[in-house]
Design a protein around this motif. Structure first.
Motif, PDB file in Angstrom:
ATOM      1  N   UNK A 185      28.549   9.454 -16.683  1.00  0.00           N
ATOM      2  CA  UNK A 185      28.430  10.378 -15.338  1.00  0.00           C
ATOM      3  C   UNK A 185      29.577  11.230 -15.569  1.00  0.00           C
ATOM      4  N   UNK A 186      29.659  12.356 -15.503  1.00  0.00           N
ATOM      5  CA  UNK A 186      30.833  13.485 -16.778  1.00  0.00           C
ATOM      6  C   UNK A 186      32.039  13.983 -14.760  1.00  0.00           C
ATOM      7  N   UNK A 187      33.092  14.003 -14.930  1.00  0.00           N
ATOM      8  CA  UNK A 187      33.904  13.235 -14.262  1.00  0.00           C
ATOM      9  C   UNK A 187      34.479  14.485 -14.942  1.00  0.00           C
ATOM     10  N   UNK A 188      35.326  15.779 -13.990  1.00  0.00           N
ATOM     11  CA  UNK A 188      36.304  17.004 -14.919  1.00  0.00           C
ATOM     12  C   UNK A 188      37.715  16.274 -13.898  1.00  0.00           C
ATOM     13  N   UNK A 189      38.688  16.816 -14.536  1.00  0.00           N
ATOM     14  CA  UNK A 189      40.274  16.698 -14.656  1.00  0.00           C
ATOM     15  C   UNK A 189      40.480  16.673 -13.335  1.00  0.00           C
ATOM     16  N   UNK A 190      39.367  18.024 -12.465  1.00  0.00           N
ATOM     17  CA  UNK A 190      40.279  17.982 -11.311  1.00  0.00           C
ATOM     18  C   UNK A 190      39.720  17.962  -9.767  1.00  0.00           C
ATOM     19  N   UNK A 191      38.890  17.028 -10.297  1.00  0.00           N
ATOM     20  CA  UNK A 191      38.102  16.001  -9.119  1.00  0.00           C
ATOM     21  C   UNK A 191      38.799  15.274  -8.011  1.00  0.00           C
ATOM     22  N   UNK A 192      38.596  15.361  -6.811  1.00  0.00           N
ATOM     23  CA  UNK A 192      39.452  14.682  -6.246  1.00  0.00           C
ATOM     24  C   UNK A 192      39.364  13.121  -5.863  1.00  0.00           C
ATOM     25  N   UNK A 193      40.383  12.142  -5.875  1.00  0.00           N
ATOM     26  CA  UNK A 193      40.618  11.039  -5.825  1.00  0.00           C
ATOM     27  C   UNK A 193      40.172   9.789  -7.293  1.00  0.00           C
ATOM     28  N   UNK A 194      40.675  11.173  -8.091  1.00  0.00           N
ATOM     29  CA  UNK A 194      40.866  11.101  -9.346  1.00  0.00           C
ATOM     30  C   UNK A 194      42.075  10.689  -9.796  1.00  0.00           C
ATOM     31  N   UNK A 195      42.482   9.533 -10.593  1.00  0.00           N
ATOM     32  CA  UNK A 195      43.993   9.625 -11.419  1.00  0.00           C
ATOM     33  C   UNK A 195      44.132   9.488 -12.972  1.00  0.00           C
ATOM     34  N   UNK A 196      45.328   9.721 -13.382  1.00  0.00           N
ATOM     35  CA  UNK A 196      45.522   9.792 -14.723  1.00  0.00           C
ATOM     36  C   UNK A 196      46.638   9.065 -15.046  1.00  0.00           C
ATOM     37  N   UNK A 197      46.785   8.091 -16.039  1.00  0.00           N
ATOM     38  CA  UNK A 197      48.492   7.583 -15.890  1.00  0.00           C
ATOM     39  C   UNK A 197      48.241   7.641 -17.241  1.00  0.00           C
ATOM     40  N   UNK A 198      49.070   8.114 -18.257  1.00  0.00           N
ATOM     41  CA  UNK A 198      49.269   7.800 -19.134  1.00  0.00           C
ATOM     42  C   UNK A 198      49.925   6.367 -19.949  1.00  0.00           C
ATOM     43  N   UNK A 199      49.135   5.802 -21.212  1.00  0.00           N
ATOM     44  CA  UNK A 199      49.470   5.224 -21.498  1.00  0.00           C
ATOM     45  C   UNK A 199      49.345   4.923 -23.221  1.00  0.00           C
ATOM     46  N   UNK A 200      50.632   5.111 -23.745  1.00  0.00           N
ATOM     47  CA  UNK A 200      50.776   5.450 -25.072  1.00  0.00           C
ATOM     48  C   UNK A 200      50.913   3.864 -25.762  1.00  0.00           C
ATOM     49  N   UNK A 201      50.334   3.954 -26.471  1.00  0.00           N
ATOM     50  CA  UNK A 201      49.525   2.885 -27.764  1.00  0.00           C
ATOM     51  C   UNK A 201      51.347   2.307 -27.768  1.00  0.00           C
ATOM     52  N   UNK A 202      51.020   1.271 -29.026  1.00  0.00           N
ATOM     53  CA  UNK A 202      51.873   1.220 -30.060  1.00  0.00           C
ATOM     54  C   UNK A 202      51.600   1.611 -31.527  1.00  0.00           C
ATOM     55  N   UNK A 203      50.492   1.983 -31.335  1.00  0.00           N
ATOM     56  CA  UNK A 203      50.493   2.890 -33.030  1.00  0.00           C
ATOM     57  C   UNK A 203      51.618   4.182 -32.271  1.00  0.00           C
ATOM     58  N   UNK A 204      51.660   4.696 -31.295  1.00  0.00           N
ATOM     59  CA  UNK A 204      52.090   6.040 -30.661  1.00  0.00           C
ATOM     60  C   UNK A 204      50.992   7.237 -30.370  1.00  0.00           C
TER      61      UNK A 204
END
Length: 378
Positions: A185-204
């Motif tokens: 499925x293609x889910x656009x970033x504006x979709x309700x009930x969608x949350x995104x948390x950034x996790x910077x990896x060890x390699x930056x």
């Protein structure tokens, strides 16, 4: 199966070598890391990559791309590996573009045009646990009105926090472990009930967690046929693993070359350490292993473009071999650098971090060995 580059591929490789060396060297990764850049990549660089045709390397020409194939994507990735370039290329132009291209439909064409033009970043959300396991997908997409309601969580989603849309692998049928019942499925970033948390990896580099708490999408958001996503996934993951192997080749080769340059000038006990036979033997071993790896990478990339029936297996084998050798190149590099190899002043440690992340993406060596064993009936 070609293990030599044709003239167009040679030209692309040479162009990419100069481009990433000048526009996105290791020094640029350090700047992004040290400034704690909120995006984790350069928008100006991504725009230039689109102008060069790099962003649309897998996109058909009638959608604005150059459609040069997985081999071309691998050649670009190799140079990014040499420079530790932080870009949305792999998530967007390889995984997502491959998924859209193999799914068909007007929605896919629309997003492929955006990718080729550098106007969209699309993440590919597949993994849910500590280890890669696509058939173990638990995220569910249940019928809701004229569409679907998606519930689940995804981890290690590359470029998730800057993505304009996410291609989500979810179950419309079957149970975890089943090949049948997977859908995209293609889910656009504006979709309700969608949350995104950034996790910077060890390699930056960028990654993130994506939570879908009953995200509603229309039926048109489904890419391809319902429950038949495994066929598309096989092509996407085959291309992805082959391209990752090419990036590992680039990172491992540069780590090796940096180390050779260092031991040619570092003196100890009044002698240049590169004159010590023990180090020469280790360097020779690494050189021969990297040359073997290059053949494995070219074979895996070529197999994807040729539609070889063993393309998926060849990508898996390349990823196993490249993960082992690239890691060895970085570890040997750190040891040959001596104590300074453990400091941030030298780049060798950055290469090891990137290589370790690349080893894990889309399955580590143990995953692929286990996959071969299952396929052989063990």
């Amino acid at each position: 199966m070609a293990l030599l580059l044709n003239e167009d591929e040679k030209m692309l490789s040479e162009t990419a070598e100069g481009f990433f060396k000048n526009k996105a060297p290791v020094a640029e990764l350090r700047k992004l890391r040290d400034s704690q850049d909120e995006k984790g990549y350069s928008e100006a660089l991504w725009s230039e990559m689109a102008e060069m045709g790099f962003a649309g390397v897998l996109v058909p020409e009638d959608q604005g791309g150059v459609d040069m194939g997985v081999m071309a994507a691998g050649l670009l990735a190799e140079q990014m590996g040499r420079n530790l370039s932080a870009t949305p290329f792999f998530s967007t132009s390889v995984l997502s573009a491959s998924a859209l291209k193999n799914s068909g439909g007007d929605l896919s064409k629309n997003w492929l045009e955006k990718i080729a033009g550098g106007d969209a970043i699309v993440s590919f959300a597949i993994d849910e646990g500590a280890k890669h396991n696509p058939l173990g997908t638990e995220t569910r997409a249940e019928r809701s009105g004229n569409g679907f309601k998606i519930t689940g969580s995804k981890v290690m989603v590359l470029d998730a926090h800057v993505a304009d849309a996410h291609i989500v692998v979810a179950r419309t049928g079957g149970e975890p472990g089943d090949r049948e019942g997977l859908s995209l499925f293609l889910v656009e970033k504006t979709a309700e009930n969608l949350s995104v948390e950034r996790t910077i990896m060890v390699d930056s580099h960028n990654a993130g967690r994506v939570e879908l708490n009953g995200v509603e999408v229309t039926a048109e958001a489904m890419l391809g046929a319902e429950g038949e996503g495994a066929d598309v996934l096989e092509k996407v993951l085959g291309a992805g693993r082959a391209v990752l192997s090419a990036e590992l080749l680039g990172a491992g080769s540069q780590a090796f070359e940096d180390t050779v340059a260092y031991i040619k000038e570092r003196k100890q006990f009044g002698k240049i350490i590169g004159e010590f036979q023990a180090l020469q033997h280790r360097a020779s071993h690494l050189y021969s292993e990297l040359e073997l790896c290059r053949s494995a990478v070219l074979a895996a990339l070529s197999a994807q473009d040729d539609g070889d029936k063993n393309a998926a297996k060849m990508a898996g084998m390349a990823k196993i071999k490249l993960g082992q050798v690239a890691k060895l190149a970085a570890l040997e590099g750190i040891q040959m650098h001596g104590g300074v190899g453990m400091t941030d002043e030298y780049d060798i440690g950055l290469f090891l971090k990137r290589i370790r992340v690349l080893q894990e993406l889309l399955g580590d060596g143990n995953y692929h060995l286990d996959d071969f064993a299952k396929a052989s009936g063990y």
